[in-house]
Design a protein around this motif. Sequence first.
Motif, PDB file in Angstrom:
ATOM      1  N   TYR A  68       1.862  19.124  -6.933  1.00 11.83           N
ATOM      2  CA  TYR A  68       2.536  18.766  -5.677  1.00 11.83           C
ATOM      3  C   TYR A  68       1.742  19.260  -4.475  1.00 11.83           C
ATOM      4  CZ  TYR A  68       5.905  18.724  -1.863  1.00 11.83           C
ATOM      5  OH  TYR A  68       6.517  18.525  -0.649  1.00 11.83           O
ATOM      6  N   ASN A  69       1.317  20.531  -4.517  1.00 14.16           N
ATOM      7  CA  ASN A  69       0.564  21.093  -3.398  1.00 14.16           C
ATOM      8  C   ASN A  69      -0.721  20.310  -3.138  1.00 14.16           C
ATOM      9  OD1 ASN A  69       2.444  23.140  -3.010  1.00 14.16           O
ATOM     10  ND2 ASN A  69       1.417  24.529  -4.435  1.00 14.16           N
ATOM     11  N   ARG A  70      -1.400  19.943  -4.205  1.00 13.69           N
ATOM     12  CA  ARG A  70      -2.652  19.206  -4.043  1.00 13.69           C
ATOM     13  C   ARG A  70      -2.406  17.756  -3.640  1.00 13.69           C
ATOM     14  NH1 ARG A  70      -5.014  18.282  -8.441  1.00 13.69           N
ATOM     15  NH2 ARG A  70      -3.491  19.155  -9.904  1.00 13.69           N
ATOM     16  N   LEU A  71      -1.356  17.147  -4.194  1.00 10.57           N
ATOM     17  CA  LEU A  71      -1.091  15.741  -3.912  1.00 10.57           C
ATOM     18  C   LEU A  71      -0.629  15.534  -2.470  1.00 10.57           C
ATOM     19  CD1 LEU A  71      -1.104  12.896  -4.996  1.00 10.57           C
ATOM     20  CD2 LEU A  71       1.185  13.272  -5.932  1.00 10.57           C
ATOM     21  N   VAL A  72       0.137  16.496  -1.944  1.00 10.99           N
ATOM     22  CA  VAL A  72       0.537  16.417  -0.537  1.00 10.99           C
ATOM     23  C   VAL A  72      -0.707  16.370   0.348  1.00 10.99           C
ATOM     24  CG1 VAL A  72       1.522  17.776   1.354  1.00 10.99           C
ATOM     25  CG2 VAL A  72       2.813  17.468  -0.755  1.00 10.99           C
ATOM     26  N   THR A 125       0.814  -1.225   0.000  1.00  8.10           N
ATOM     27  CA  THR A 125       0.000   0.000   0.000  1.00  8.10           C
ATOM     28  C   THR A 125       0.842   1.267   0.000  1.00  8.10           C
ATOM     29  OG1 THR A 125      -1.777  -1.228   1.085  1.00  8.10           O
ATOM     30  CG2 THR A 125      -1.924   1.176   1.117  1.00  8.10           C
ATOM     31  N   PRO A 126       1.846   1.418   0.876  1.00  8.46           N
ATOM     32  CA  PRO A 126       2.656   2.645   0.821  1.00  8.46           C
ATOM     33  C   PRO A 126       3.493   2.764  -0.448  1.00  8.46           C
ATOM     34  CG  PRO A 126       3.533   1.114   2.456  1.00  8.46           C
ATOM     35  CD  PRO A 126       2.209   0.585   2.034  1.00  8.46           C
ATOM     36  N   ARG A 127       3.881   1.643  -1.041  1.00  2.34           N
ATOM     37  CA  ARG A 127       4.635   1.734  -2.292  1.00  2.34           C
ATOM     38  C   ARG A 127       3.725   2.172  -3.445  1.00  2.34           C
ATOM     39  NH1 ARG A 127       9.235  -2.580  -3.843  1.00  2.34           N
ATOM     40  NH2 ARG A 127       9.993  -1.602  -1.939  1.00  2.34           N
ATOM     41  N   LEU A 128       2.455   1.808  -3.352  1.00  4.49           N
ATOM     42  CA  LEU A 128       1.505   2.127  -4.422  1.00  4.49           C
ATOM     43  C   LEU A 128       0.987   3.553  -4.344  1.00  4.49           C
ATOM     44  CD1 LEU A 128      -0.086   0.948  -6.828  1.00  4.49           C
ATOM     45  CD2 LEU A 128      -1.817   0.184  -5.189  1.00  4.49           C
ATOM     46  N   TRP A 129       0.681   3.992  -3.126  1.00  2.00           N
ATOM     47  CA  TRP A 129       0.077   5.330  -2.928  1.00  2.00           C
ATOM     48  C   TRP A 129       1.044   6.260  -2.212  1.00  2.00           C
ATOM     49  CZ3 TRP A 129      -4.105   5.188  -5.782  1.00  2.00           C
ATOM     50  CH2 TRP A 129      -4.799   3.984  -5.916  1.00  2.00           C
ATOM     51  N   PRO A 130       1.110   7.539  -2.592  1.00 10.63           N
ATOM     52  CA  PRO A 130       0.281   8.208  -3.589  1.00 10.63           C
ATOM     53  C   PRO A 130       0.865   8.225  -5.008  1.00 10.63           C
ATOM     54  CG  PRO A 130       1.561   9.846  -2.448  1.00 10.63           C
ATOM     55  CD  PRO A 130       1.969   8.505  -1.876  1.00 10.63           C
ATOM     56  N   ARG A 131       1.849   7.357  -5.281  1.00  8.82           N
ATOM     57  CA  ARG A 131       2.446   7.369  -6.620  1.00  8.82           C
ATOM     58  C   ARG A 131       1.402   7.031  -7.685  1.00  8.82           C
ATOM     59  NH1 ARG A 131       6.014   3.122  -6.554  1.00  8.82           N
ATOM     60  NH2 ARG A 131       7.532   3.926  -8.057  1.00  8.82           N
ATOM     61  N   ALA A 132       0.515   6.083  -7.356  1.00  2.00           N
ATOM     62  CA  ALA A 132      -0.546   5.744  -8.311  1.00  2.00           C
ATOM     63  C   ALA A 132      -1.524   6.897  -8.493  1.00  2.00           C
ATOM     64  CB  ALA A 132      -1.282   4.493  -7.844  1.00  2.00           C
ATOM     65  N   SER A 133      -1.607   7.775  -7.496  1.00  2.00           N
ATOM     66  CA  SER A 133      -2.492   8.937  -7.614  1.00  2.00           C
ATOM     67  C   SER A 133      -2.069   9.830  -8.779  1.00  2.00           C
ATOM     68  CB  SER A 133      -2.475   9.747  -6.315  1.00  2.00           C
ATOM     69  OG  SER A 133      -2.897   8.965  -5.222  1.00  2.00           O
ATOM     70  N   ALA A 134      -0.752   9.874  -9.046  1.00  3.46           N
ATOM     71  CA  ALA A 134      -0.263  10.657 -10.181  1.00  3.46           C
ATOM     72  C   ALA A 134      -0.833  10.120 -11.494  1.00  3.46           C
ATOM     73  CB  ALA A 134       1.264  10.642 -10.215  1.00  3.46           C
ATOM     74  N   VAL A 135      -0.926   8.793 -11.589  1.00  3.92           N
ATOM     75  CA  VAL A 135      -1.523   8.174 -12.780  1.00  3.92           C
ATOM     76  C   VAL A 135      -3.016   8.488 -12.832  1.00  3.92           C
ATOM     77  CG1 VAL A 135      -1.882   6.000 -14.020  1.00  3.92           C
ATOM     78  CG2 VAL A 135       0.178   6.317 -12.629  1.00  3.92           C
ATOM     79  N   ALA A 136      -3.658   8.489 -11.674  1.00  3.53           N
ATOM     80  CA  ALA A 136      -5.100   8.746 -11.611  1.00  3.53           C
ATOM     81  C   ALA A 136      -5.453  10.104 -12.210  1.00  3.53           C
ATOM     82  CB  ALA A 136      -5.575   8.665 -10.163  1.00  3.53           C
ATOM     83  N   GLU A 137      -4.678  11.129 -11.857  1.00  2.00           N
ATOM     84  CA  GLU A 137      -4.989  12.454 -12.405  1.00  2.00           C
ATOM     85  C   GLU A 137      -4.682  12.519 -13.893  1.00  2.00           C
ATOM     86  OE1 GLU A 137      -5.182  16.113 -10.245  1.00  2.00           O
ATOM     87  OE2 GLU A 137      -3.416  16.850 -11.319  1.00  2.00           O
TER      88      GLU A 137
END
Length: 499
Positions: free
Chosen positions: A467-471, A440-452
């Motif tokens: 970056y500001n929003r993803l943090v 889970t920590p390896r996947l998120w939030p890196r996968a969130s970048a793909v989501a957007e």
Amino acid sequence: MYCLVKFAPLFLAVAVCNGWLFGDFVGKLKELDEISLWPLPQKFQSSAVAFKLSPARFQIVQAKQSSTGPSCSILENAFRRYFEYIFGDLKKPEKSRKKVYDSDLVELQVWVTSPDPECDGFPSLQTDESYELSVDEPSAVLKAANVWGALRGLETFSQLVYEDDYGVNNINKTDISDFPRFAHRGILLDSSRHFLPLKVILANLEAMAMNKFNVFHWHIVDDHSFPYMSRTFPELSQKRKGAYHPFTHVYTPSDVKMVIEFARMRGIRVIPEFDTPGHTESWGNGQLLRPCFHSTYRSCRESNPDIQKFMVQQGFGTDYSKLESFYIQRLLDIVAATKKGYMVWQEVFDNGVKLKADTQIHVWKGRPQYQDEMAQVTAAGFNALLSTPWYLNRISYGQDWVNIYKADPQNFTGTDAQKKLVIGGEACLWGEYVDATNLTPRLWPRASAVAERLWSDKSVTDVDNAYNRLVQHRCRMVKRGIPAEPLFVGHCRQEYKGL
């Protein structure tokens, strides 16, 4: 270029760019979990006018004119889930000390407009996930054609709510019109190289919904183990250690049913993958493969006299790529006969197998020349989805999410018609070095970048803004119980409390 309209520090600024609106923050926020939408909606307008939400007086309800009703379990379950996301678990002792205050916003009305809301259906590639959201007192209105769009809008509404310094929940007056850029937005998880307990899979389905992913690509078996318990061929997981353990490290039919239903309730469809003809060593443990007459597994087919005889009969000579194409062709014909569609890895296309017109070609090779493959696949008239730049098992020190964020599935030389054949992509997390302890920590939030990248408009490319929003989105996931790793130095108002 875009201009900023500045409001009070704790409120949202509105940026106008090419006729559409999107949110940004101004000033240094004292906390990291104020308003921040992820993925960014297509059209978004918010003002400085804020409304209070009281857990004692606010409710999420179905609009009177909605085609859904109390029997629509997808919505009723989602209402409870998002109420808890917004206000927390009010049953916990620490929450009981919250002050009761008046609510400016008394309800969110969810209005499903289609005569068939699809309450009992499953999402598909053709699913309409669009929605409109208007937040104003005394009632906010979420309007969608079906339950799938309503689910996406509920996630957005929950992200708009923020807590001020006094512990009061607020939401700004907002209008949103939103829809996904791509229809296929997936996560691939590998449960063969390391077994993934059901709880971990369900938690990541929850996180997928928070990021508006809609496909769970379940790479359920591979060379290393066959954890799927088949009713038809039970020996695959039971005999000679097809699974790591025939009872503790398997997915029963009821487990699979639970995953499919849990995903459906969140607007996610499940695509199981039984990789073949490669990656089938565990199938051999169940004694369903031809005997191997050579010590090297890769050379098994060449050493087997039955296969050698078959090669002669078919006129293949010693070209075993023809044997592979023959096998795949037969397999796809069987799938086609069931009136089901199929998705194949790019090698099937590269090897010239005859494919149906609606076949989806999954591009994963060619770093960094995957653009050429995308051009070739779409030039041949096939739907394409991309994973090459989104193999999240590849890790590096630093903020590697930036390169993940910059990759675009339509970034190749081709016509507009070719670009329209790109249906989306998937973030892949292969399991050689991943199990329940670190997935889970390896996947998120890196996968969130793909989501957007797969949801938002193609012009949304500002890394600093992201970056500001993803943090803040990462902190939101942490607050909801997802152990998403940090992007860089900082803190969340509510830190992860552990398992």
